[in-house]
Scaffold this motif. Structure first.
Motif, PDB file in Angstrom:
ATOM      1  N   THR A 167       0.824  -1.204   0.000  1.00  0.00           N
ATOM      2  CA  THR A 167       0.000   0.000   0.000  1.00  0.00           C
ATOM      3  C   THR A 167       0.863   1.260   0.000  1.00  0.00           C
ATOM      4  O   THR A 167       1.917   1.311   0.634  1.00  0.00           O
ATOM      5  N   LYS A 168       0.419   2.250  -0.740  1.00  0.00           N
ATOM      6  CA  LYS A 168       1.166   3.491  -0.855  1.00  0.00           C
ATOM      7  C   LYS A 168       0.724   4.520   0.169  1.00  0.00           C
ATOM      8  O   LYS A 168       1.284   5.614   0.229  1.00  0.00           O
ATOM      9  N   VAL A 169      -0.289   4.203   0.975  1.00  0.00           N
ATOM     10  CA  VAL A 169      -0.789   5.132   1.968  1.00  0.00           C
ATOM     11  C   VAL A 169       0.127   5.104   3.187  1.00  0.00           C
ATOM     12  O   VAL A 169       0.554   4.033   3.639  1.00  0.00           O
ATOM     13  N   ARG A 198      -2.940   5.628   7.911  1.00  0.00           N
ATOM     14  CA  ARG A 198      -3.834   4.466   7.911  1.00  0.00           C
ATOM     15  C   ARG A 198      -4.248   4.090   9.334  1.00  0.00           C
ATOM     16  O   ARG A 198      -5.395   3.771   9.591  1.00  0.00           O
ATOM     17  N   PRO A 219     -16.334   2.415   5.311  1.00  0.00           N
ATOM     18  CA  PRO A 219     -14.976   2.957   5.167  1.00  0.00           C
ATOM     19  C   PRO A 219     -14.261   3.125   6.501  1.00  0.00           C
ATOM     20  O   PRO A 219     -13.974   4.237   6.944  1.00  0.00           O
ATOM     21  N   TRP A 269     -10.793   0.693   5.228  1.00  0.00           N
ATOM     22  CA  TRP A 269     -10.305   1.255   3.974  1.00  0.00           C
ATOM     23  C   TRP A 269     -10.842   2.676   3.827  1.00  0.00           C
ATOM     24  O   TRP A 269     -11.823   3.035   4.459  1.00  0.00           O
ATOM     25  N   GLU A 328     -12.519   6.782  -0.627  1.00  0.00           N
ATOM     26  CA  GLU A 328     -12.224   6.884  -2.059  1.00  0.00           C
ATOM     27  C   GLU A 328     -11.514   5.646  -2.592  1.00  0.00           C
ATOM     28  O   GLU A 328     -11.295   5.525  -3.790  1.00  0.00           O
ATOM     29  N   GLN A 329     -11.159   4.725  -1.702  1.00  0.00           N
ATOM     30  CA  GLN A 329     -10.488   3.498  -2.114  1.00  0.00           C
ATOM     31  C   GLN A 329     -11.348   2.273  -1.831  1.00  0.00           C
ATOM     32  O   GLN A 329     -10.848   1.214  -1.449  1.00  0.00           O
ATOM     33  N   LYS A 361     -18.071  -1.202  -5.226  1.00  0.00           N
ATOM     34  CA  LYS A 361     -18.320   0.081  -5.889  1.00  0.00           C
ATOM     35  C   LYS A 361     -19.673   0.165  -6.585  1.00  0.00           C
ATOM     36  O   LYS A 361     -20.189   1.259  -6.793  1.00  0.00           O
TER      37      LYS A 361
END
Length: 288
Positions: free
Chosen positions: A86-88, A93, A216, A219, A222-223, A229
């Motif tokens: 993950t790039k977050v 997080r 959410p 997560w 927006e992800q 979705k």
């Protein structure tokens, strides 16, 4: 003297209680009585807090420690599942999970306690005359005061992980108020259902757990996972918790669709819940 004459001598007035015809009471006197007895609901809430020892130091520590440990467990699990790809930012997080879980457990606690409030207050209902809506509303008040210490802990976590304090955080209470209204409405719906279907509270923990995974919290809004979705916008907690964490954690003002969704779901749940509850409450005693 036959049995009938004996009954009439010792019980000159025989009452036969039958289910009341379903329908709304006169709303103006009802809400007037509800307001006049607000201190009664507040005292019930304080009694429940004292009974659960949540007004003590160690009681409040556990209120914070429980969702905090869950946030740590979920953080480790999602990090392992993501394989570290993950790039977050890790701090962001973790703060997101803490803020989301604190709010989610406030909501689930208010809804679950509200669902059990009518059946749990059976003796009180049989001996006192008052607007029954006081019971689930009192449960929401209890959950709110149990939630307050977690806000202090979240601010500490926010600072420790290196996130900045920003003015957008001041807008987060708007979503907290809407979440409270939504929880009150859901609590009233399940409180009325519990009178007719006693297994409702046994089903709720599973329902709540599924709801957690589809919201959410683990997560970012927006992800949302691809599999969600197509219908995620129909989950009330998507907008309620998504807006809350966007403002509190990231300092982003949500788009208007998030605000509109939160308001619509909160108001709809409260109106449906209160009308359904009031239309049934006059036969609660008979059903209990």
């Amino acid at each position: 003297m036959n049995a009938t004459s004996v009954d009439e001598e010792f019980n000159p007035s025989v009452h036969v209680y039958e289910p009341h015809k379903v329908g709304l009471p006169a709303l103006r006197p009802y809400f007037k009585a509800l307001w006049q007895r607000r201190e009664f609901a507040a005292e019930m809430s304080r009694t429940n807090i004292r009974g659960a020892h949540t007004n003590t130091f160690f009681g409040q520590v556990w209120l914070v420690l429980n969702p905090l440990l869950l946030a740590l467990v979920y953080y480790l699990l999602t990090d392992i599942i993501a394989g570290g790809s993950t790039k977050v930012d890790a701090g962001l997080r973790f703060a997101h999970m803490c803020g989301g879980l604190f709010a989610f457990y406030y909501f689930s606690g208010a809804m679950t306690a509200g669902a059990a409030s009518v059946v749990g207050g059976g003796k009180l209902l049989m001996n006192q005359s008052f607007p029954r809506m006081l019971l689930p509303l009192s449960a929401v008040r209890t959950a709110f005061f149990r939630f307050l210490p977690t806000l202090v802990v979240y601010v500490a976590i926010h600072v420790i992980v290196g996130l900045k304090l920003h003015w957008q955080m001041l807008l987060a209470p708007v979503f907290l108020v809407l979440l409270t209204i939504f929880a009150a409405g859901m609590g009233m719906i399940f409180a009325a259902l519990q009178v007719y279907f006693r297994d409702t509270t046994s089903f709720l923990p599973y329902f709540v757990r599924i709801w957690l995974y589809m919201s959410p919290v683990l997560w970012f809004a927006e992800q949302a996972p691809a599999k969600f979705k197509g219908f995620i916008q129909y989950n009330p907690l998507y907008s309620l918790l998504g807006g809350w964490t966007d403002l509190l954690v990231k300092g982003h003002v949500p788009e208007w669709k998030m605000w509109a969704g939160a308001v619509v779901f909160a108001v709809a749940a409260f109106l449906i819940g209160s009308l359904f509850f009031m239309s049934r409450e006059r036969e609660f005693v008979v059903r209990l």
